[in-house]
Design an enzyme around this catalytic site. Sequence first.
Site, PDB file in Angstrom:
ATOM      1  N   SER A  59     -50.012  87.649 -31.968  1.00  0.00           N
ATOM      2  CA  SER A  59     -48.802  87.277 -31.235  1.00  0.00           C
ATOM      3  C   SER A  59     -49.086  86.451 -29.983  1.00  0.00           C
ATOM      4  CB  SER A  59     -48.021  88.534 -30.848  1.00  0.00           C
ATOM      5  OG  SER A  59     -48.839  89.429 -30.108  1.00  0.00           O
ATOM      6  N   GLY A  97     -48.617  90.737 -34.615  1.00  0.00           N
ATOM      7  CA  GLY A  97     -49.011  92.009 -35.198  1.00  0.00           C
ATOM      8  C   GLY A  97     -50.307  91.961 -35.989  1.00  0.00           C
ATOM      9  N   ASN A 125     -54.854  93.791 -31.182  1.00  0.00           N
ATOM     10  CA  ASN A 125     -54.083  94.830 -31.869  1.00  0.00           C
ATOM     11  C   ASN A 125     -54.980  95.947 -32.393  1.00  0.00           C
ATOM     12  OD1 ASN A 125     -51.434  93.770 -31.550  1.00  0.00           O
ATOM     13  ND2 ASN A 125     -51.867  92.239 -33.111  1.00  0.00           N
ATOM     14  N   ASP A 208     -42.576  93.813 -21.801  1.00  0.00           N
ATOM     15  CA  ASP A 208     -43.456  94.772 -22.480  1.00  0.00           C
ATOM     16  C   ASP A 208     -44.800  94.909 -21.782  1.00  0.00           C
ATOM     17  OD1 ASP A 208     -44.771  92.423 -23.156  1.00  0.00           O
ATOM     18  OD2 ASP A 208     -44.266  92.515 -25.282  1.00  0.00           O
ATOM     19  N   HIS A 211     -47.259  90.672 -23.485  1.00  0.00           N
ATOM     20  CA  HIS A 211     -47.167  89.266 -23.885  1.00  0.00           C
ATOM     21  C   HIS A 211     -46.826  88.370 -22.691  1.00  0.00           C
ATOM     22  CE1 HIS A 211     -46.475  91.510 -27.684  1.00  0.00           C
ATOM     23  NE2 HIS A 211     -47.264  90.558 -28.155  1.00  0.00           N
TER      24      HIS A 211
END
Length: 232
Positions: A59, A97, A125, A208, A211
Site C-alpha cells: 500500500s 495489503g 505487512n 491510521d 500510511h
Amino acid sequence: MIAVRHFKSFLALLCALAATLFSCGGEPKEKSETKAGSTETASKAPAAKKKVIVFFGNSLTAGYGLDDPSQAFAGLIQKRIDSLGLNYKVINAGVSGETTSGGNSRIDWLLKQPLDVFVLELGGNDGLRGIPVSETKKNLQAILDKVKAKYPDAKRVLAGMQIPPNMGQQYATEFKAVYGELAKTNDVTLIPFLLEGVGGESKLNQSDGIHPTAEGHKILAENVWIRIKDLL
C-alpha cells in the site's frame, strides 16, 4: 517496304529514348528517391524506447488513501524523471495489503514484461502481522532471485522497512536487519528506511498513523531518489 522502314525508325527512336533515360536521368532519379526516402524514414523514426522502472510493493507504493495515486512516491519519481528529460517509464506495481508471500506469488506474472530497474518494497505487512522474520527474508530473497534470473542486467533496489516494537524488541531488531543483510548478499542498492523522516510523524501520516499523506510521500520520494538517481 515503307511501313517496315518507318517501324524500324520507330524502334530506333524508342531505344534512343530508353538509353537516355537510363544513362542520364535514371541515376539522378534513383538518388533523388533514395534521398527522399531517407528523409521520410528519418521523420518517421520512432523515439527511443523508454526504459522501465518497476516499483513492486504494498500500500505504500500503491498510494493507499491518497486522492490521486500519482501523488505516491512512485508517481513523484516519474515527475522528477520527466523534468530531467530521462528516458524512463515508471510502473507502479503496488498492491495494498501485499505480504512478501503474496509478492513472491505475483512476481512471476509481473516479469512477463521487460524491466530495467526493479525496486522492491515489501515486508511491512509481514512485520505488522508478526510473520516469522525467516519467512520474510526467504520470500524477499526468492523475489530478488526471480528478477535476476529473468533479467540479469536489471538493476535491483531494496527498500528497507522498520516496525515499532509491538511484537517485541528482538523481533523488531531482527526484522530491520533483514534488509541490510539481503542487500549485501545480493549486491543490490539499499534504501535503508523508506519511511525515514515520515514514520511516527503524525502530521505526515493519515489518520491510521501508518500510511503517509501526500506531503509524506514527497519525503519518501526524496528517500528513494537519493538512492536510485545514479542508477539511471
